[in-house]
Structures are given as structure tokens and as C-alpha cells.
Scaffold this motif. Structure first.
Motif, PDB file in Angstrom:
ATOM      1  N   MET A  79       0.837  -1.201   0.000  1.00 20.43           N
ATOM      2  CA  MET A  79       0.000   0.000   0.000  1.00 20.43           C
ATOM      3  C   MET A  79       0.875   1.256   0.000  1.00 20.43           C
ATOM      4  O   MET A  79       0.615   2.212  -0.730  1.00 20.43           O
ATOM      5  N   ILE A  92      -0.646   7.350  -2.156  1.00 21.25           N
ATOM      6  CA  ILE A  92      -0.624   7.241  -0.703  1.00 21.25           C
ATOM      7  C   ILE A  92       0.678   7.860  -0.222  1.00 21.25           C
ATOM      8  O   ILE A  92       1.749   7.329  -0.467  1.00 21.25           O
ATOM      9  N   PRO A 126       4.676  -1.905  15.279  1.00 19.56           N
ATOM     10  CA  PRO A 126       4.160  -0.547  15.521  1.00 19.56           C
ATOM     11  C   PRO A 126       3.902   0.215  14.228  1.00 19.56           C
ATOM     12  O   PRO A 126       2.905   0.947  14.126  1.00 19.56           O
ATOM     13  N   ARG A 183       0.637  -0.965  12.817  1.00 23.64           N
ATOM     14  CA  ARG A 183      -0.466  -0.398  13.620  1.00 23.64           C
ATOM     15  C   ARG A 183      -0.685   1.061  13.275  1.00 23.64           C
ATOM     16  O   ARG A 183      -1.809   1.513  13.097  1.00 23.64           O
ATOM     17  N   GLY A 184       0.427   1.802  13.178  1.00 27.99           N
ATOM     18  CA  GLY A 184       0.330   3.235  12.893  1.00 27.99           C
ATOM     19  C   GLY A 184      -0.312   3.492  11.543  1.00 27.99           C
ATOM     20  O   GLY A 184      -1.225   4.311  11.418  1.00 27.99           O
ATOM     21  N   GLU A 197      -3.990   2.762  11.675  1.00 25.29           N
ATOM     22  CA  GLU A 197      -4.742   3.829  12.337  1.00 25.29           C
ATOM     23  C   GLU A 197      -4.989   4.984  11.368  1.00 25.29           C
ATOM     24  O   GLU A 197      -6.082   5.542  11.312  1.00 25.29           O
ATOM     25  N   ASP A 209      -7.876  -2.423   9.815  1.00 22.06           N
ATOM     26  CA  ASP A 209      -7.678  -3.235  10.997  1.00 22.06           C
ATOM     27  C   ASP A 209      -6.560  -4.217  10.661  1.00 22.06           C
ATOM     28  O   ASP A 209      -6.687  -4.992   9.718  1.00 22.06           O
ATOM     29  N   TYR A 243      -6.998  -7.738   9.427  1.00 24.75           N
ATOM     30  CA  TYR A 243      -7.537  -8.030   8.093  1.00 24.75           C
ATOM     31  C   TYR A 243      -6.526  -7.733   6.983  1.00 24.75           C
ATOM     32  O   TYR A 243      -6.855  -7.817   5.812  1.00 24.75           O
ATOM     33  N   THR A 256     -10.575  -8.253  23.789  1.00 21.35           N
ATOM     34  CA  THR A 256      -9.830  -7.000  23.598  1.00 21.35           C
ATOM     35  C   THR A 256      -8.884  -6.751  24.767  1.00 21.35           C
ATOM     36  O   THR A 256      -8.997  -7.391  25.810  1.00 21.35           O
ATOM     37  N   ARG A 257      -7.991  -5.783  24.571  1.00 13.36           N
ATOM     38  CA  ARG A 257      -7.034  -5.428  25.629  1.00 13.36           C
ATOM     39  C   ARG A 257      -7.738  -4.951  26.887  1.00 13.36           C
ATOM     40  O   ARG A 257      -7.186  -5.027  27.968  1.00 13.36           O
ATOM     41  N   ILE A 258      -8.943  -4.414  26.726  1.00 12.03           N
ATOM     42  CA  ILE A 258      -9.607  -3.857  27.908  1.00 12.03           C
ATOM     43  C   ILE A 258     -10.622  -4.835  28.484  1.00 12.03           C
ATOM     44  O   ILE A 258     -11.421  -4.475  29.343  1.00 12.03           O
ATOM     45  N   ARG A 285     -15.320  -8.897  21.034  1.00 15.15           N
ATOM     46  CA  ARG A 285     -16.079  -8.643  19.817  1.00 15.15           C
ATOM     47  C   ARG A 285     -15.864  -9.782  18.855  1.00 15.15           C
ATOM     48  O   ARG A 285     -14.861 -10.480  18.898  1.00 15.15           O
ATOM     49  N   GLU A 331     -15.572 -11.087  11.941  1.00 20.19           N
ATOM     50  CA  GLU A 331     -16.256 -11.636  10.780  1.00 20.19           C
ATOM     51  C   GLU A 331     -15.252 -11.694   9.639  1.00 20.19           C
ATOM     52  O   GLU A 331     -14.206 -11.074   9.693  1.00 20.19           O
ATOM     53  N   LEU A 372     -13.597 -10.712   6.146  1.00 17.84           N
ATOM     54  CA  LEU A 372     -13.462  -9.431   5.471  1.00 17.84           C
ATOM     55  C   LEU A 372     -14.672  -9.199   4.579  1.00 17.84           C
ATOM     56  O   LEU A 372     -15.109 -10.086   3.864  1.00 17.84           O
ATOM     57  N   GLU A 377     -13.619  -5.046  -0.289  1.00 15.11           N
ATOM     58  CA  GLU A 377     -12.189  -5.181  -0.545  1.00 15.11           C
ATOM     59  C   GLU A 377     -11.477  -4.148   0.303  1.00 15.11           C
ATOM     60  O   GLU A 377     -11.815  -2.980   0.289  1.00 15.11           O
ATOM     61  N   MET A 401       2.318   2.798  20.804  1.00 19.47           N
ATOM     62  CA  MET A 401       2.216   3.893  19.850  1.00 19.47           C
ATOM     63  C   MET A 401       1.782   5.162  20.586  1.00 19.47           C
ATOM     64  O   MET A 401       0.723   5.179  21.208  1.00 19.47           O
ATOM     65  N   PRO A 440      -5.640  -0.124  29.569  1.00 23.45           N
ATOM     66  CA  PRO A 440      -6.643  -0.897  30.323  1.00 23.45           C
ATOM     67  C   PRO A 440      -6.797  -0.426  31.770  1.00 23.45           C
ATOM     68  O   PRO A 440      -7.918  -0.363  32.281  1.00 23.45           O
ATOM     69  N   ARG A 467     -10.237   0.960  33.365  1.00 23.92           N
ATOM     70  CA  ARG A 467     -10.909   0.334  34.515  1.00 23.92           C
ATOM     71  C   ARG A 467     -11.185   1.360  35.620  1.00 23.92           C
ATOM     72  O   ARG A 467     -12.263   1.373  36.219  1.00 23.92           O
ATOM     73  N   LEU A 476     -18.205   0.089  19.674  1.00 23.34           N
ATOM     74  CA  LEU A 476     -18.432  -1.325  19.368  1.00 23.34           C
ATOM     75  C   LEU A 476     -17.122  -2.076  19.162  1.00 23.34           C
ATOM     76  O   LEU A 476     -16.982  -3.216  19.582  1.00 23.34           O
ATOM     77  N   LYS A 477     -16.146  -1.405  18.541  1.00 26.49           N
ATOM     78  CA  LYS A 477     -14.868  -2.070  18.297  1.00 26.49           C
ATOM     79  C   LYS A 477     -14.178  -2.424  19.611  1.00 26.49           C
ATOM     80  O   LYS A 477     -13.612  -3.492  19.758  1.00 26.49           O
ATOM     81  N   TYR A 501      -7.841   9.878  -1.404  1.00 25.72           N
ATOM     82  CA  TYR A 501      -7.725  10.002   0.037  1.00 25.72           C
ATOM     83  C   TYR A 501      -7.744  11.459   0.467  1.00 25.72           C
ATOM     84  O   TYR A 501      -7.883  11.760   1.637  1.00 25.72           O
ATOM     85  N   HIS A 545     -20.167  -5.766  11.477  1.00 27.15           N
ATOM     86  CA  HIS A 545     -18.743  -6.090  11.396  1.00 27.15           C
ATOM     87  C   HIS A 545     -18.223  -6.631  12.719  1.00 27.15           C
ATOM     88  O   HIS A 545     -17.390  -7.528  12.749  1.00 27.15           O
ATOM     89  N   TYR A 546     -18.691  -6.079  13.833  1.00 27.88           N
ATOM     90  CA  TYR A 546     -18.205  -6.527  15.126  1.00 27.88           C
ATOM     91  C   TYR A 546     -19.118  -7.601  15.730  1.00 27.88           C
ATOM     92  O   TYR A 546     -18.997  -7.915  16.916  1.00 27.88           O
ATOM     93  N   ARG A 555     -22.139  -7.740  16.657  1.00 25.47           N
ATOM     94  CA  ARG A 555     -22.749  -7.299  17.900  1.00 25.47           C
ATOM     95  C   ARG A 555     -24.235  -7.626  17.936  1.00 25.47           C
ATOM     96  O   ARG A 555     -25.075  -6.741  18.042  1.00 25.47           O
ATOM     97  N   PHE A 598     -25.070 -12.202  21.376  1.00 21.59           N
ATOM     98  CA  PHE A 598     -23.617 -12.228  21.576  1.00 21.59           C
ATOM     99  C   PHE A 598     -23.232 -11.408  22.801  1.00 21.59           C
ATOM    100  O   PHE A 598     -22.483 -11.855  23.656  1.00 21.59           O
TER     101      PHE A 598
END
Lengths: 352, 371
Positions: free
Chosen positions: A197, A203, A267, A270-271, A274, A279, A282, A332-334, A338, A341, A343, A346, B1, B10, B14, B42-43, B116, B357-358, B360, B364
């Protein structure tokens, strides 16, 4: 008419279900491609082997079990950081054989070239194919070349097919995952998709990131030597890790649960995700694999992969659960959950 | 990051959840206005970990979703005109019009390109002087400055082959329409942080006063959202109703003056039709008289095109927070991202897309909450 009825009248249009023409998402590795395979290809070809939808097919000739696979490469641009369409075409097909538990025996090479494509670029790609073959220890034994008019192709497309010999005592398949098994991934996910990409026009993304395009065969060999009871392997190409897990969950009729904090993601990937709204779960990899192994052998399998430099980033990311058959759930981390599903649509067209 | 991880920590999450739990004594209903906030909720599964007495309903802040059918049909008509290069953000391509979507138009031969940045569309116009290049300028106040800049640059460079199909909408008039509707259940608002980065939040003060509800300018990361929820709950419990900023790190009271200047130069406020909300006076931007030559509706003679919104999908109710996506009988059945009945199922900010997508579904969330 009351308020609620008035609101209900403000609504959306009927769907346009009859697509009539092929769209990019039909090749995107996601839901639309799955529909095309299920609704058009499988009914037409009526093959139990095809219907298994593995990375390659396993066919028997006498007592010999062979793996057979084919893949076509349309990546744009053909040269990207960490690889090119030539090495990718070798890695992709050899990886598909490796996912069947096979050692590659021979490759075919089909080239579709566009009139006007630079001979120096072709030379570069051919050399890259040869180098990738030599590194793996496999040969191109047959080939075909076609040229189309200028403007009717996009530089170069490559098809490779491969035959491999199944290792004895190895029985892997997308339907073999069972409750209690552990899920491993051989390294950080998403490098290939983001590297390609970033190499594209339009881009403005500057990164040192390289594609992960590589043959996973040495890692798979090391793992299978140590743990021959590996149940399922899959390379998370188009559709990424999440889609690959969804396919396994459906094929094996199991539920899968993975930990977000355990999934390795660089990282810089991930960056970029974002920034671009992707995601990483995917985004395509071309040199990673997922392995589903009995829980009691998970540590041994992981250690075997991690012992090689290319597998240093391997991690255990989750387990097969009996709950929610066919579903993949991310913790999730927290501490929330979730579903993952397949993808949809596209995400990154023409990534391989 | 950096600048991301600290808002997903987290431990901090909390701790803040515990403070919300300690504050809330009664059921409250908040609306998060922006579709980006809905997707974050939702994510990250915030709906699963927030107190059950707190109900979040999802607002209309998805520009793709509220763009009316006739504007999609105009886009399809322009994109299908020979010689045109039609540029759009990717989200818009899968939104169904009366006759298919832009992706299908592309598959049938239209030159539809994802950009973009709106300035990329201007660059294409510069490179292709013999082609007419049209940019689909969709969005709330957030994207208005960049889209305005595209017209500004095209005018400066004298590009007469560039035009824009404008479907810009504004948040405050839509909020007033929701809050003044009979049976409105919204008790507090999480205002869209990125809109306020551009516009500031003075415009929200009369709304908080008139409808007596707390409005909290809120960001998009999990900790931002929880801070917004906490501030709104504190106000509700105390009986307060004022505008409060929980997104100070990027949003200031007066917004971004340079951005507002270019918007004021290129756009002027006009009436707009919203999918799901109907016609709302002074609720959008159109090109100002000085920029009328860049108006694609005029260039292509489509200003008079009118299409009635058909009645099959319930996204109008979803966009007002009156129907949860999973309560729609078509959700996940006749309506999926592959075959959407409405834009809320395909936009990356659409509530139905987030629920789909999630994964939800109601069962669930119940299963995970109990697990």
C-alpha cells in the motif's frame, strides 16, 4: 400519520442484488469471493476435493499423496519494498503447498505480459523467481508466455502452480481443528499489505516497512519435525488473520477465541492502519502462517518455530473453544469482546 | 504507539469505569453523535463494560449515511457520463442508489477513482485537462475545510475542468431536529470532537440551554469516550445542562480559524435534505455564489433531479437512534454489507455496519457479558 410512521417512511432504497458484472470485491478474499466460489464454482465442478477449500488440494496417485495448488499474481506495483511479483509468485504457491503439509517438488510458471513492458523489469523479475526457487530448493519445470496489446494488461501477471509430496505421518486440513487446540501465528501480521500500500501512487505514507513475502517452508519443517500432530495450517493472505480464522472456524465447525494483546503487530503497521482506517487483523501477510495444534504440544511447536530467526516473532494467540460454533471472538485489551467476521468488501485490492 | 496507546490503557479505563459506576444512580440515555464514536464503542466493546443503567444510542453523525438517494443518483449519472473522471472517498462507492452503486458503475466502465484527499482530485484535473473531473464532496464540518480548499486551489489555478458534487451537512441543525421531535429519549449528548476541532463549540451552547441537556465535546478513543460519558453522567446526576469539553487536547472553543475562513470563502449555508431526517432548513453547505462555476449539479444539469426515498429499509430510524440496528428485521438477513438495503450498512461510520462487522448481535453481548 404519527411521528413514528413518518420517520419509518424516511428510508433507504431497495438493494440492487443482481450485480451482472464482476467487481473488485469478487477477488478480494472476503465474503463476496466466498459467495462466488460457493454459488458458481463449487456447483459447476462438483469435486469433493475442491469443496474442502484448503490452500491446496491433496490428491492420491497410487499410494503417493500429492498436494497440488495454483495461484495467480496481479500485485500492483510489481516491485515493492521487500519483494516483487516474481518472488511473491514463488512464495505464494510454495506456501500453499507447505500449508498442506507438503514438500514442493515442481512449479509451473505462466506469464501474461503487456506489450511495452520493460525488458529490464522482466529480467529482474525472472532473476527474482530463480533466486526464490533456488533458496527453497524447487524448480520451474514447465511454463507458458502470452503477450497482450498495450493497454490490455497491466504490465505483468503471473500464474504459478505447484506439486508437492505430502510428508508421511502428517494429516493437516482446514476441518481438523478441535476444541482445546491452541492457535499459533508465525510472526507479526499485516507487513505485506501495508508495505505494498505504501509503495502505491496516491498514498503519501513514508515507512521503512518491508513486505514479509517469504517461503514459510523452513519454519513449517521445523515445527512438523517436532510436532507431527499439527492439525491445521493456513497462510493469512487476502483477508488477513481474521478471515483465515473465520474460514477455519467454519470448516472445522468450532468456535475460536483469540487475545488481542497476544497478536503480534509491528508498531509501523499499527500506525499505518490507524491512519488509513484499516484493521491489522484483516491486512494480508505473504510470509506467515497460522497453526492449530493440540494444546499439550503448543509450547513445543512454538519453540521449534521461534528457534529459527524468521520465526522469532511467533506467538500463541488463542484457542479453539466449543462455544459459539463457527464463530471467532476477539478478547480486547480492555477485557471486552467482539466477533471477528470475514473481510467484507475489498480492503486493499491487488495486494498479491 | 504514542498518542494512541495512552487513550486505550486498560488500567486507566478500569479506573474511569469505576468512577462512572460510583456516580450513576439512575438509568440515563446518552447519544453519541458521531459514527466514528459509534464504531469505537463497538470495536472496543465499551457497550459491554459500561454500567447497564447507561444506555448509549447512536446518532446521525455518518455523512455517507445521511446523504439522500437523489444525491447518489446524481453521482451515478455524472460518473456514467463519457469522459468524466469521478473521484470520491472510498466509503461512498458502495452506497446503493436507485440503480446500483458507484462500484457497479465502475465495473461497467465508468472511471471512478478513490482518493484520500480532495486535493488529489484537483491534481488529477490538472494532469488530465481534456477530461472533466468531479469530486464528491460529502461530509460534516470536519471535511468541509479540505473540500473547500480543493475548490479554492482549482479556482486559483484556473482549472475549468474541475467541479464538485456537494452534499455537505451540519451537525447543530440535525441535533435540533432530533431533540425537538416528539418522543425524543436523549438525555445527554456526546458531541462530535472532530467537528468541534474545526468549528469550536459555541454553537452548542444555545442547544444545551434550550433543550436542557448536557453536551460534552468528546473524542474517539476508549478513554475519550468514557471521559465524555463520565462528564455527562455527572451533569445529569447534578441536574446540570451545559456544554463541556472533554477533548481539550485538540478541540478549542473557537475551533480552527484558518479552516473556518476557507469554508466561509467557498461555501454558504443552505437547506439540505437528509436521508432519515428529511429536509432541514439551513442544515448544510452549498458552493457560494463566487464558486458556483464549480457546482457539478449545474455543470451537468442535474439540479432538478428528484427521487423519493423508498420505504424498505429502516435506516431513518437507526439514524435517529430510535431503532437499534439488530432490531431491524432485515439486519444480517436481506441486508448485509454485500447487499446493503441502506448506507448505514456500508459506511465505515454507519451504525448497522458497526453492529454487523463486530458481530454485535443481542445474544452475543448477553453471552459475553455472562461468560
Amino acid at each position: 400519520m404519527n411521528d413514528f410512521e413518518k420517520l419509518a417512511r424516511l428510508a433507504c432504497p431497495l438493494p440492487h442484488n443482481d450485480d451482472g458484472v464482476v467487481q473488485m470485491a469478487h477477488g478480494g478474499g472476503g465474503r463476496k469471493m466466498a459467495q462466488l466460489i460457493e454459488q458458481m464454482f463449487l456447483p459447476a465442478f462438483q469435486s469433493d476435493t475442491l469443496a474442502q477449500l484448503g490452500d491446496g488440494a491433496v490428491v492420491s496417485i497410487g499410494s503417493e499423496r500429492l498436494a497440488f495448488t495454483t495461484d495467480t499474481f496481479v500485485v500492483q506495483p510489481p516491485f515493492f519494498p521487500g519483494g516483487d511479483i516474481g518472488s511473491l509468485a514463488v512464495h505464494g504457491t510454495v506456501n500453499d503447498l507447505a500449508m498442506c503439509g507438503a514438500e514442493p517438488v515442481a512449479l509451473s510458471l505462466g506469464l501474461v505480459l503487456e506489450e511495452g513492458f520493460a525488458m529490464a523489469d522482466l529480467q529482474h523479475i525472472v532473476a527474482s523467481i530463480a533466486a526464490a526457487c533456488s533458496e527453497i530448493g524447487v524448480s520451474v519445470v514447465t511454463g507458458d508466455t502470452k503477450v497482450v496489446d498495450r493497454g490490455k494488461g497491466d504490465g505483468i501477471y503471473i500464474n504459478t502452480s505447484g506439486i508437492g509430496r505430502l510428508r508421511s505421518g502428517i494429516h493437516v486440513g482446514p476441518q481438523r481443528a478441535a476444541v482445546g487446540d491452541a492457535i499459533l501465528v508465525s510472526g507479526p501480521v499485516g507487513d505485506h499489505g501495508i508495505a505494498v500500500m505504501a509503495a502505491r501512487n496516491g498514498i503519501a505514507l513514508q515507512t521503512e516497512l518491508k513486505s514479509d513475502s517469504a517461503a514459510v517452508l523452513p519454519l513449517v519443517r521445523a515445527m512438523l519435525d517436532r510436532v507431527p500432530t499439527v492439525k491445521t495450517m493456513r497462510d493469512p493472505t487476502r483477508g488477513g488473520l481474521a478471515t483465515a480464522l473465520c474460514e477455519i472456524a467454519v470448516s472445522s465447525q468450532v468456535g475460536i477465541r483469540i487475545d488481542e494483546s497476544a497478536v503480534p503487530v509491528r508498531p509501523e503497521v499499527r500506525g499505518a492502519c490507524e491512519l488509513l482506517g484499516f484493521d491489522p487483523l484483516y491486512v494480508a501477510c505473504e510470509g506467515r502462517f497460522l497453526a492449530i495444534v493440540p494444546a499439550e504440544q503448543a509450547d513445543a511447536a512454538l519453540a521449534a518455530v521461534q528457534a529459527l530467526p524468521a520465526g522469532a516473532g511467533a506467538r500463541r494467540i488463542g484457542e479453539v473453544t466449543e462455544k459459539e460454533s463457527g464463530r471467532v471472538v476477539l478478547r480486547t485489551r480492555i477485557g471486552s469482546h467482539r466477533r471477528l467476521e470475514r473481510l467484507s468488501g475489498e480492503q486493499l485490492p491487488r495486494i498479491c | 504507539m504514542r498518542y494512541v496507546d495512552e487513550y486505550r490503557d486498560p488500567e486507566a479505563i478500569r479506573a474511569l469505569l469505576a468512577r462512572i459506576e460510583a456516580t450513576i444512580t439512575r438509568p440515563w440515555t446518552l447519544m453519541e453523535v458521531c459514527g466514528g464514536q459509534t464504531h469505537s464503542i463497538l470495536k472496543f466493546g465499551l457497550d459491554e463494560i459500561l454500567p447497564s443503567r447507561l444506555r448509549l444510542i447512536h446518532g446521525p453523525g455518518c455523512p455517507v449515511c445521511v446523504t439522500p438517494l437523489e444525491q447518489i443518483d446524481r453521482a451515478l449519472a455524472i460518473a456514467s457520463t463519457p469522459g468524466v473522471i469521478f473521484c470520491s472517498f472510498g466509503d461512498m462507492l458502495r452506497v446503493p442508489g436507485s440503480q446500483g452503486d458507484l462500484l457497479l458503475a465502475k465495473a461497467r466502465g465508468a472511471d471512478v477513482r478513490i482518493v484520500y484527499s480532495p486535493l488529489d482530485a484537483v491534481a488529477i484535473a490538472r494532469q488530465e485537462p481534456s477530461r472533466r473531473v468531479v469530486f464528491f464532496a460529502v461530509g460534516f464540518e470536519t471535511t468541509a475545510p479540505a473540500n473547500a480548499m480543493a475548490a479554492h486551489v482549482a479556482a486559483r489555478d484556473g482549472l475549468d475542468n474541475f467541479s464538485m458534487l456537494v452534499a455537505h451537512v451540519l451537525v447543530p441543525p440535525a441535533l435540533e431536529a432530533l431533540l425537538s421531535a416528539a418522543g425524543c429519549e436523549i438525555q445527554g449528548l456526546l458531541a462530535p470532537g472532530h467537528v468541534c476541532v474545526v468549528t469550536g463549540y459555541r454553537d452548542y451552547e444555545p442547544i444545551a440551554a434550550r433543550y436542557r441537556i448536557p453536551i460534552v465535546v468528546t473524542g474517539f478513543e476508549p478513554l475519550d469516550l468514557l471521559r465524555g460519558v463520565h462528564a455527562a453522567v455527572v451533569q445529569l446526576e447534578r441536574g446540570e445542562a451545559r456544554v463541556e469539553n472533554q477533548y481539550e487536547r485538540v478541540a478549542g472553543i473557537d475551533g480552527n480559524s484558518a479552516a473556518r475562513r476557507v469554508v466561509a470563502e467557498v461555501f454558504s449555508v443552505c437547506d439540505r435534505k437528509w436521508r432519515g431526517l428529511g429536509e432541514i432548513p439551513r442544515s448544510g453547505y452549498g458552493l457560494s455564489p463566487a464558486y458556483a462555476g464549480f457546482d457539478a449539479e449545474r455543470v451537468f444539469g442535474l439540479a432538478d433531479l428528484r427521487v423519493a426515498e423508498p420505504t424498505d429499509c429502516k435506516s431513518g430510524l437507526v439514524l435517529q437512534g430510535r431503532l437499534r440496528p439488530t432490531q431491524c428485521p432485515q439486519f444480517g438477513k436481506r441486508c448485509t454489507p454485500e447487499h446493503p438495503l441502506g448506507a448505514t450498512m456500508v459506511s465505515s461510520e454507519g451504525a448497522c455496519a458497526a453492529y454487523f462487522h463486530y458481530g454485535r448481535t443481542a445474544d452475543f453481548v448477553a453471552a459475553e457479558a455472562g461468560a
